[in-house]
Design a protein around this motif. Sequence first.
Motif, PDB file in Angstrom:
ATOM      1  N   GLN A 157     -27.599  20.784 -34.680  1.00 31.12           N
ATOM      2  CA  GLN A 157     -28.900  21.022 -35.303  1.00 31.12           C
ATOM      3  C   GLN A 157     -28.894  20.855 -36.820  1.00 31.12           C
ATOM      4  O   GLN A 157     -29.752  20.179 -37.380  1.00 31.12           O
ATOM      5  N   PHE A 192     -39.470  25.970 -20.699  1.00 32.38           N
ATOM      6  CA  PHE A 192     -39.106  26.567 -19.407  1.00 32.38           C
ATOM      7  C   PHE A 192     -39.305  28.077 -19.464  1.00 32.38           C
ATOM      8  O   PHE A 192     -38.792  28.750 -20.362  1.00 32.38           O
ATOM      9  N   SER A 193     -40.066  28.528 -18.482  1.00 37.59           N
ATOM     10  CA  SER A 193     -40.527  29.911 -18.564  1.00 37.59           C
ATOM     11  C   SER A 193     -39.356  30.887 -18.477  1.00 37.59           C
ATOM     12  O   SER A 193     -38.501  30.777 -17.613  1.00 37.59           O
ATOM     13  N   ARG A 248     -38.552  21.435 -11.070  1.00 38.02           N
ATOM     14  CA  ARG A 248     -38.642  22.067 -12.376  1.00 38.02           C
ATOM     15  C   ARG A 248     -37.940  23.416 -12.408  1.00 38.02           C
ATOM     16  O   ARG A 248     -37.119  23.687 -13.277  1.00 38.02           O
ATOM     17  N   LYS A 293     -39.107  18.396 -28.470  1.00 38.99           N
ATOM     18  CA  LYS A 293     -38.887  17.628 -29.699  1.00 38.99           C
ATOM     19  C   LYS A 293     -39.304  16.179 -29.539  1.00 38.99           C
ATOM     20  O   LYS A 293     -39.506  15.466 -30.533  1.00 38.99           O
ATOM     21  N   GLU A 353     -37.770  13.552 -28.833  1.00 39.03           N
ATOM     22  CA  GLU A 353     -36.925  12.662 -29.634  1.00 39.03           C
ATOM     23  C   GLU A 353     -37.040  11.199 -29.186  1.00 39.03           C
ATOM     24  O   GLU A 353     -37.116  10.294 -30.005  1.00 39.03           O
ATOM     25  N   LYS A 354     -37.100  10.992 -27.835  1.00 39.08           N
ATOM     26  CA  LYS A 354     -37.187   9.614 -27.325  1.00 39.08           C
ATOM     27  C   LYS A 354     -38.435   8.932 -27.863  1.00 39.08           C
ATOM     28  O   LYS A 354     -38.416   7.786 -28.279  1.00 39.08           O
ATOM     29  N   LEU A 374     -31.247  11.290 -17.296  1.00 38.87           N
ATOM     30  CA  LEU A 374     -31.856   9.971 -17.473  1.00 38.87           C
ATOM     31  C   LEU A 374     -31.125   8.925 -16.643  1.00 38.87           C
ATOM     32  O   LEU A 374     -31.747   8.065 -16.006  1.00 38.87           O
ATOM     33  N   PHE A 411     -27.831  26.731 -21.466  1.00 37.69           N
ATOM     34  CA  PHE A 411     -27.210  25.605 -22.175  1.00 37.69           C
ATOM     35  C   PHE A 411     -27.319  25.717 -23.681  1.00 37.69           C
ATOM     36  O   PHE A 411     -28.329  26.147 -24.217  1.00 37.69           O
ATOM     37  N   GLN A 451     -29.617  13.372 -30.125  1.00 38.69           N
ATOM     38  CA  GLN A 451     -29.730  14.746 -29.629  1.00 38.69           C
ATOM     39  C   GLN A 451     -28.376  15.434 -29.578  1.00 38.69           C
ATOM     40  O   GLN A 451     -28.302  16.653 -29.600  1.00 38.69           O
ATOM     41  N   THR A 502     -30.412  24.940 -16.444  1.00 40.95           N
ATOM     42  CA  THR A 502     -30.172  24.695 -17.873  1.00 40.95           C
ATOM     43  C   THR A 502     -30.374  25.930 -18.717  1.00 40.95           C
ATOM     44  O   THR A 502     -30.284  25.855 -19.933  1.00 40.95           O
ATOM     45  N   SER A 503     -30.641  27.065 -18.086  1.00 34.05           N
ATOM     46  CA  SER A 503     -31.116  28.200 -18.877  1.00 34.05           C
ATOM     47  C   SER A 503     -30.122  28.621 -19.950  1.00 34.05           C
ATOM     48  O   SER A 503     -30.511  29.034 -21.020  1.00 34.05           O
ATOM     49  N   GLN A 518     -27.242  23.450 -27.295  1.00 36.57           N
ATOM     50  CA  GLN A 518     -27.960  22.215 -27.601  1.00 36.57           C
ATOM     51  C   GLN A 518     -27.183  20.981 -27.137  1.00 36.57           C
ATOM     52  O   GLN A 518     -27.744  20.060 -26.570  1.00 36.57           O
ATOM     53  N   SER A 577     -36.769  31.254 -20.150  1.00 40.79           N
ATOM     54  CA  SER A 577     -35.395  30.873 -20.434  1.00 40.79           C
ATOM     55  C   SER A 577     -35.153  30.870 -21.927  1.00 40.79           C
ATOM     56  O   SER A 577     -36.041  30.589 -22.719  1.00 40.79           O
ATOM     57  N   LYS A 578     -33.968  31.162 -22.328  1.00 37.85           N
ATOM     58  CA  LYS A 578     -33.651  31.162 -23.742  1.00 37.85           C
ATOM     59  C   LYS A 578     -33.086  29.819 -24.182  1.00 37.85           C
ATOM     60  O   LYS A 578     -32.890  29.580 -25.342  1.00 37.85           O
ATOM     61  N   GLY A 579     -32.776  28.976 -23.195  1.00 35.84           N
ATOM     62  CA  GLY A 579     -32.088  27.711 -23.472  1.00 35.84           C
ATOM     63  C   GLY A 579     -32.901  26.779 -24.357  1.00 35.84           C
ATOM     64  O   GLY A 579     -34.086  27.001 -24.618  1.00 35.84           O
ATOM     65  N   ILE A 580     -32.255  25.753 -24.780  1.00 30.75           N
ATOM     66  CA  ILE A 580     -32.876  24.805 -25.697  1.00 30.75           C
ATOM     67  C   ILE A 580     -33.779  23.865 -24.910  1.00 30.75           C
ATOM     68  O   ILE A 580     -33.487  23.524 -23.776  1.00 30.75           O
ATOM     69  N   LEU A 640     -35.258  20.303 -25.096  1.00 27.08           N
ATOM     70  CA  LEU A 640     -35.238  19.023 -25.818  1.00 27.08           C
ATOM     71  C   LEU A 640     -36.558  18.290 -25.707  1.00 27.08           C
ATOM     72  O   LEU A 640     -36.952  17.565 -26.608  1.00 27.08           O
ATOM     73  N   ASP A 658     -29.345  15.889 -20.594  1.00 30.15           N
ATOM     74  CA  ASP A 658     -30.456  14.942 -20.736  1.00 30.15           C
ATOM     75  C   ASP A 658     -29.990  13.527 -20.401  1.00 30.15           C
ATOM     76  O   ASP A 658     -30.675  12.783 -19.702  1.00 30.15           O
ATOM     77  N   ALA A 716     -34.768  24.383 -14.499  1.00 29.25           N
ATOM     78  CA  ALA A 716     -34.894  25.440 -15.510  1.00 29.25           C
ATOM     79  C   ALA A 716     -33.783  26.463 -15.328  1.00 29.25           C
ATOM     80  O   ALA A 716     -33.160  26.914 -16.296  1.00 29.25           O
ATOM     81  N   LEU A 741     -30.895   9.600 -27.443  1.00 34.75           N
ATOM     82  CA  LEU A 741     -30.024  10.473 -26.666  1.00 34.75           C
ATOM     83  C   LEU A 741     -28.796  10.856 -27.477  1.00 34.75           C
ATOM     84  O   LEU A 741     -28.365  12.022 -27.479  1.00 34.75           O
ATOM     85  N   ALA A 765     -27.284  20.648 -23.465  1.00 33.19           N
ATOM     86  CA  ALA A 765     -28.603  20.185 -23.043  1.00 33.19           C
ATOM     87  C   ALA A 765     -28.731  18.685 -23.269  1.00 33.19           C
ATOM     88  O   ALA A 765     -29.295  17.958 -22.445  1.00 33.19           O
TER      89      ALA A 765
END
Lengths: 870, 569
Positions: free
Chosen positions: A582, B19-20, A660, B30, B32-33, A683, A670, A578, A667-668, A672, B22-25, B27, A679, A664, A575, A675
């Motif tokens: 980048q 996500f359909s 969902r 990836k 990562e977890k 969690l 957001f 992240q 967060t659209s 990095q 959407s331009k967002g990132i 995670l 996250d 979505a 976490l 986000a």
Amino acid sequence: MKKNITSSPQSATSGRKKTTSRFVILADRLADRIITIGGILVIFVVLGIMVFLVKETYPLFVGGIETDTHNYSVPRPDSEILTMGLDDNKTMACILLKNGLVRIFHAKTGGPLPPPILSFKNKISSFGGSIDQNHIAFGFADGTVRTAQVKFESQVIALENLPQNLKKLDERDSTDGLSVFSQIPGNQYRKVTFKITTQDPVKVSPNDNAIIALDYRIGGETEKKTQVFAAVDKDQNIILSKIKSRVNLLTGKKRATVKTISLPKLPDNLQVHSVLLTEKADMVLVADKNGTVYRFNTHNFKSPFLAETTRLLSSDNQLTTIGFLAGEQSLVVGGTDSSLDIYFFIHNETGETSDGKNLVKARSYNAGRSSVTEFTPVQRGKSFAVARKNGDASVIHATSEKTLLDFSIGKNIKSAGIALTPRVDGFLTICDNGTVILKEFLAPHPEITFSTIFEKVWYEGYPEPTYTWQSSAGSDDYEPKLSLIPLIFGSVKAAFYSLLFAVPIAILGAIYTSEFLGVKTKNIVKPTMEMMASIPSVVLGFIAALILAPLVETWIAAVLVTFVVVPVFLVIGSLLWQLLPQHIALQLDGTPKIMLIALTVVAALFAAENFGRLFEQLFFSGNFKAWVNHDIGDGRGLLFLMAMPLSMTFTSLFMFGYLRNFLARLTSGFTQVQAAIFDIVKLLFIAVIAAFISFGIAWIADILGLDARNGILGAYVQRNTLIVGFAMGFAVIPIIYTIAEDALTAVPNHLRAASLGCGATPWQTAIWIVMPTAASGIFSAIMIGMGRAVGETMIVVMAAGNTPLLDWNIFNGLRALSATIAVELPEAVKEGTLYRVLFLAGLVLFAITFVINTIAELVRLKYRKQTAML
Amino acid sequence: MNSLKLKPKQKQRSPGNVFSGSKGINLASKGEKYLWSMGGALIIGLIMIAAFLLLILVNGLKTFYPGPVHRVTLTDNRVIAGEPFRREKISQDQTLETSREDTCSAWRTLYKTGNFDLYNKDFRWVDEQDIKQISEPKDIFYIERTEWGPFIGYIHELNLNHETFFFSRERLSQLKKEHKAAQARRNILKDLKKKEMGSINHELDNLRLSLKRVELDHGKDSVRYKTTLDSLSAKRKKLEENYGEIADKIEIIIKKDAKYSVVLKDVSGIEKRVNISDIIRFYPANNLTLSQKTGIYISRWIEFLTAEPREANIEGGVMPAIFGTFAMTLLMVIIVAPLGVMASLYLKEYAKQGKLVSMVRICVNNLAGVPSIVYGAFGLGFFAYCVGTTVDRIFFPEYLPNPVYGTGGILWAALTLALLTLPVVIVATEEALAAVPQSLREGSLACGASKWQTIKNIVLPNALPGIMTGLILAMARGAGEVAPLMLVGVVKLAPDLPVDTIFPFIHPERSFMHLGFHIFDVGFQSRNAEAGKPMVFVTTLLLISLIGLMNAFAIHIRSRMKKKYSVGQ
């Protein structure tokens, strides 16, 4: 090498003869033959291992084999036969008759030998004796009892000491009139003599009534003998007498003290069939002819009491035979309904009887044949011989129910007496008409059948049928219990728990190595992991048992919390990762990242050490070992922990399922970092919700009475499956890791390239492209690891505690097949029962690993074909 | 093909992750977890191996280094002396037992106190709260003895040939001189006992056996038997005379040894007389320079590598075990090399490649996974009991009922391990053979060489590095195996080496010692697991370095071979 190649064209061009030299042809043919024959032979030899194992175990499952029969006639017995004897080597047989006469004859030919004269003044009215029939007692019509010792004296003498003028009996044996001399290998002779010595009469019946039933035992040491007999006289008085004789060490004089007590009176209509007594004189059984048995507890000699009255036969049936097997733990009962049953004395505290013991029917040998008239147990072991009314005779092993000998004496010819050799290899019967049959047979493994090894067996002294492995013990009467089920279970348990530990580490590690590590790091990491494979297992066992086991025992809470803390720390680490921008994340990818992960793990380990106490306080009432032993606390703490991952998965699935679209939209826009923070929040949210759910589950489960301590957890012992699993991890991880990594690396690179080119992330490529392609290879890696874990020996010998148990408790020990072979085979008697059973254990192990490896190999071959096509 | 189909499936799923619209990132894409958990798994594996090797290395290397000896005065005024061995935090359980309140920072130390003959134990835990004072007296000695383990205490007086001196520092050189002389005597004694007496015993045994042989062949009444009996009894008489002479010599030395002794005194004042000849090494533990310490360290290593074990294997050396391991492994390779190469030559070069051969290949691969203990059981049942007893019956009837080959021995152990490693060798050799380019074979055959010539001159030399790798790996595996050896001839203490000076010099029927079994034996069957542990660690270090060396060698050969082929092709 080069010379050779160039030389042949030279010879061709220079015009010398073009034929190949004979030596070359000869060498070629010779090599051809040798390599072909040798190669095939080597392969056959290797495969021959299995054949040999089968050959060694096969005799276990063979019944008795008849080797010889001797058939002859002797003068018909002119009175009832009290007992018969046959010596170890089947040379001599004796018959004791009710009229006080003894008959001795050569067992193989019937050649008569002069009998000793027993000068009894009174009429014999009853008879009893020890299981081996070496100590016998006669009850007389005048209420007295005389004891006697019967013996076949056997002695080896050299040829020089052989007496002259021997009369030949058969090709092996001859006699001087008194003893039988048999030739044995090494120019020696065995001299067998029958001896009987009688003692003075002892008055037993208070009213000088005839003794109608009698049993006699002798116990104690040679200097301090205790003779006991139980007798029933004509007036139904049941008398128990103890004679203690002591030899004065100084004067050498014998002094005997007689103590007699009367047992409580039984009903008047009693018709005594027989009376039985144990060697310790703690129990007297009086059997009525109708099958009712009165059991007296005489453990306290001064105050005996009637403990149990029970009818062992169904109504309208009469008792035909009753007697102990060797060890006096089982009672064999035969009735006129041709039943033949075995009863055990079982402890149960139901209060039905006054001493907490019960006679329970354990086995029936009702082959629907005719009723048993004669019964004799063998001295050692649980075999016995019976003769039936219709003329059938058989030798049976009580526990395994294996028939060692079965034949018909003749249609409806009644046997008048039977005898069995102590080694269970000879059976002698005499019929009313004087016909004698001596059967010689071989039954080297009477106690083993397929079902005694793989099914539950009800052993003497056990309350119910069980799977038991107990191959040796101190006492003579002890019956080895050889069920392979606990051992197979032990091997499977060890393999299961070690794979539970090893598979995630090995497979996850392999995926990371193959997909996410740079070439340079991989070239260091992979050989290091492979190095683990070459650590000898004896070293692992030593470290596990002597270093790790005490350490883990002391720090058990810290060890357990590690399983929680390490994943939690890794998630936290990811976490935080992240949160990195980048470009920095990309720069740090590779070696620095793995270093960071390593740091996280190390930090987690340190944290675990310090969290141990807290963890123990929170979930296990402050002391894990006491908790797991059911001493303190309830099961809720652990139930909560176990429910946690489940409810986390459930909650996150729910969030992805129902929220969902909402998420979505949320967060659209957001970035990095946003986000990443989201996250973390997400969690945390999931964790809190899941904690509530888990708590609820734990609370409900606790009310329902569920507690993990009854299943996979239980009392803690130092050398346990957790330790074994960890140590075995060292042995198994590198194998699984290497094969799985090879399989993953073998996935063609163009698949990866295509996936990445389509815009998938490396993670998506790894999980959706590489993993499915290499799945069969990974599966085969796990199978091969499992094969290794099942057969691993030294680790389980040293770290598993070697107790043959049948529970899944991870904190308890186990006894594996391989460890049992390693520990017990060196001491097993060659070609004995244990030896063969251990070979069977080897065969089972061989079979298990062979099946596992074959599956792995077939899957691997299929996988190879598959990847070749890609 | 299957996995190609998976691709569209993945595409179907990916809208779930991305996500359909959407331009967002994203995670989740990836993972990562999951990446971190994978990396974590790898790291745990690496930490395991690193910790393991470190544990072995540290414990193995430090064992022989002479540490200081502490004189510890306890709060109850008792005094103990010992080498601090290990220090640990008192855990909660132990504090519960002792019902202490201040648990958090309680430590305790394990002292190696030695003096087993006085205290009946070698080690003692001391809680640090109980310690009043620790000092390191300069005159305290650490004395290694042939019996009862080390003595830690003071040297009180010297008894040299009826003269008694109180010990002081000036006498140290004198003691050293006497010690040297006593050691020389001990070596002579050992030679007398082992070599001379041993050979006489051996000859006496031979005489008895040859007499028995004659008896078995010709009978007791034969003339031959009587003449042999006469000649043998003369020989025996002579040998017994010799034996008497040697016994006398030994007696003299033992008497002399008894005249030279020291009186030792432990810290609490208990005295103990020890013959100087029974002292192996002594040093003032707290009064050593670094070079002296290094000297002791090296001399202990030398003793470990060259001497025979003492005191139920927990002290002394492991020379017989090293020798046994080497001899057995060598014998195994000698057996397995031709067999394995022959079998794989057959499979690769001669057999028709069909279903049968691939089945055989599966079987061979399979056998590599069969547990070693199964091979051990086979070795015991087949080699020792089946073949061995037959050999005994035919060739050694005079030894009966004592088995010669009819029980475990180094030959049977080597054969068993050869079988065990045969699949490894076959697989490796086959791979090596397969790696030889077909073009080389074809070239050779086209030049007119016969098949055997091609194999002998082209294929085998090229495959040799690969075959060698397989053999070395087999050796490494064989050297580390213990379980099957426990059944076929390894013992905790072998009286004789399998190779010695007695005719016929090589005794393949003898049982032997093995480093791996030594670890098992000392770790599990010594009188005190704690006392055996250092020895086990050193033995482990030795065994692991041996195996590691073999593996490294194999890897080296493999990489060289790879280079060769990458150039060649």
